[in-house]
Structures are given as C-alpha cells and as structure tokens.
Design an enzyme around this catalytic site. Structure first.
Site, short mmCIF file in Angstrom:
data_model
loop_
_atom_site.label_atom_id
_atom_site.label_comp_id
_atom_site.label_asym_id
_atom_site.label_seq_id
_atom_site.Cartn_x
_atom_site.Cartn_y
_atom_site.Cartn_z
N ALA A 225 -2.37 5.77 1.10
CA ALA A 225 -3.50 4.67 1.35
C ALA A 225 -3.48 4.23 2.72
CB ALA A 225 -3.35 3.69 0.44
N LEU B 122 0.72 -0.92 0.08
CA LEU B 122 0.13 0.03 -0.09
C LEU B 122 1.02 1.51 0.10
CD1 LEU B 122 -2.97 -0.72 2.47
CD2 LEU B 122 -3.14 -0.25 0.15
N ASP B 123 0.64 2.32 -0.79
CA ASP B 123 1.54 3.32 -0.98
C ASP B 123 1.34 4.12 0.37
OD1 ASP B 123 2.08 3.07 -3.39
OD2 ASP B 123 0.46 4.08 -4.20
N PRO B 124 2.05 4.80 0.92
CA PRO B 124 2.04 6.01 2.07
C PRO B 124 0.54 6.75 2.11
CG PRO B 124 4.12 6.18 1.24
CD PRO B 124 3.38 5.43 -0.08
#
Length: 292
Positions: free
Chosen positions: A41, A37-39
């Site tokens: 998200a 997960l991206d930061p």
C-alpha cells in the site's frame, strides 16, 4: 521538534521503514506513527514527532479512506498481488458480473459487520505477527472484529479489474473486504493495488514525500494539535493556567458550562495549545500535558 507529518508512504516499504527514513532526515529519535500500511500500500501515513507522540493513542479510531483495485480470476495466498498465485483455487466460469451486479454486492457491506482479518496481517498472535506465522507454514485463524463501512463506491470497472473507494472505521482490512466481496460475487479474486487517501483530516494531497521532507525538514511539520482537531476546545485564562501549573484542578465556571461529563477536550490558553483535559463531575482535570 514537535509536530505531525502527513507522510506519503510509497509502495514497497513498511511503515517501520518510513519511520526510519523520517528519523534520519529530521534527526529526531522520538517519532511514531498510527495506522500501519502494508508494504504493498501507499499513501497517507501520519507520523508524530517529539511531543506529538503523546497523542498517538487519541488517533487510533480516526476514519480512513482508501482506493483499492481488485482483479477477478486471480488468487494468491496473501489475498493481494504480493503473494504466490494459487492456480488450484481458480475455477473457470462463464459468469461475468455487470457493473450493477458488482455495485449491489459492494453495498451489502455498508454499515456495521464482522470481519475476519487476513492470516497475512500484522496482527500479533502470542507476540508474533500473523504474517510471520503464515509464511512459516503455520495455520493462523484470527478472530473476527467489528468494523464499519461508512461509504463504498465503485469508481471504475473493466473486467477483470475494478476500483473501489472505501471510507471505513479503524481496524478495517481492505484486502479482507475485497476477499469477502469476491466470495459474494462467486468468482475468486485478489487485491492488486491499495492507496490510503485520507486519515482523519490528513489528505493525500497534503502529504510530503521523503524527497520533499529533505528540503523542508521541520517546516513540513503540522501543529501538534492538528491530530486531535476532532475534539472540542476549552480556553482558559492566565489565572487558570497558573492553577494548572500548580497541579490544581479547575472548577466548573461559566465558560466551562458547555462541557460534558466524561468528554475529552483540547485546552488552549493565551500561550496556545497546552494539551488535553477531561471533564469530571465537578472539575476540569488535565489528562495529557503537552506544553503545560
């Protein structure tokens, strides 16, 4: 300490940071995750502890569900709100799409299609993360990949904002999907929020925060086999268990008649979950020994 943690990753940290948090709380070095997960998200991040890490590879293709917010007439270099606004990309338009217009465009993305991931994704290019190259000012063009959108629903729309719920295949980049939706509508835009609400059978309602994990520790872990619950099962008796512990393969007896050549199965004995086995032409062969 063996099991799976349905961890709630908050916004603002990386998935790697989440692993570090769980490692310190659980005091367990053998920890991994699937589905970065991206930061920006937040939401469900399956974290595998102890022997469960040996099953991560079997979870790579799990379906995922997201809730994403997009905003028209705002554009950034990263295609999400974490980036730098690019005002030159915004063109004044008198066109404001209706809810029906937006739903029609979104439904065009249902099914199998080709998607080009964002240059700011975590995909590696010659061993370097794409976003690292992009931030260094280098041009990054990633190859298209095949994705599947199983369901897409417009939950809310109040121009310039809208919210979508998307169920998709692994490997789908939601901000890239929104980028393509903006292109289809004909108005620049960017993703402003992203929540992952489900990965396989793990739902956001069942996740555990770092604070809750500190109180529950290993009691928060789900069974190791929960991550492969989508596989059918094989049950063996104690005699067959002995054969497996001696390195033997099992012949196709009556209670293996339901198995299909080439398919992988969860294996259980009176002692519980043992691992995974694959059906060959004339035998049941252990593929992943977890508790055998």
């Amino acid at each position: 300490m063996d099991g799976v943690l349905a961890f709630f990753k908050p916004p603002g940290i990386t998935s790697h940071d989440a692993i570090g948090i769980c490692r310190r709380i659980l005091k367990e070095r053998k920890i991994g995750h699937s589905g970065t997960l991206d930061p920006l998200a937040y939401g469900v991040l399956p974290i595998f502890v102890g022997k469960a890490t040996r099953l991560i590879e079997y979870t790579n293709d799990l379906e995922k569900t997201y809730v994403a917010e997009g905003m028209f007439c705002h554009f950034t270099d990263t295609e999400d709100s974490s980036g730098v606004p690019i005002e030159s990309m915004i063109k004044v338009s008198n066109y404001i799409p209706t809810m029906k217009d937006l739903e029609t465009v979104c439904h065009k993305f249902l099914g199998v299609s080709q998607q080009r991931p964002s240059s700011y994704s975590a995909i590696k290019v010659n061993g370097v993360r794409a976003y690292e190259l992009a931030r260094a000012g280098k041009t990054v063009t990633l190859p298209e990949r095949t994705i599947t959108i199983f369901n897409i629903q417009l939950l809310a729309y109040q121009y310039p904002y809208f919210t979508l719920r998307i169920t998709c295949s692994s490997g789908t980049y939601i901000r890239s999907l929104l980028r393509d939706i903006f292109l289809q509508v004909g108005i620049p835009g960017t993703m402003t929020q992203l929540a992952r609400t489900q990965v396989g059978s793990y739902k956001i309602a069942d996740t555990v925060t770092a604070e809750e994990l500190m109180l529950q520790t290993n009691a928060a872990l789900l069974p190791v086999d929960s991550c492969v619950s989508f596989l059918d099962t094989i049950t063996i008796d104690n005699r067959e268990l002995l054969d497996l512990t001696q390195g033997k393969q099992l012949g196709i007896t009556k209670h293996f008649a339901h198995t299909q050549v080439g398919r992988c199965y969860r294996v259980y004995s009176p002692k519980g979950f043992l691992g995974l086995a694959r059906r060959t032409k004339d035998s049941i062969k252990v593929e992943k020994n977890i508790f055998l």
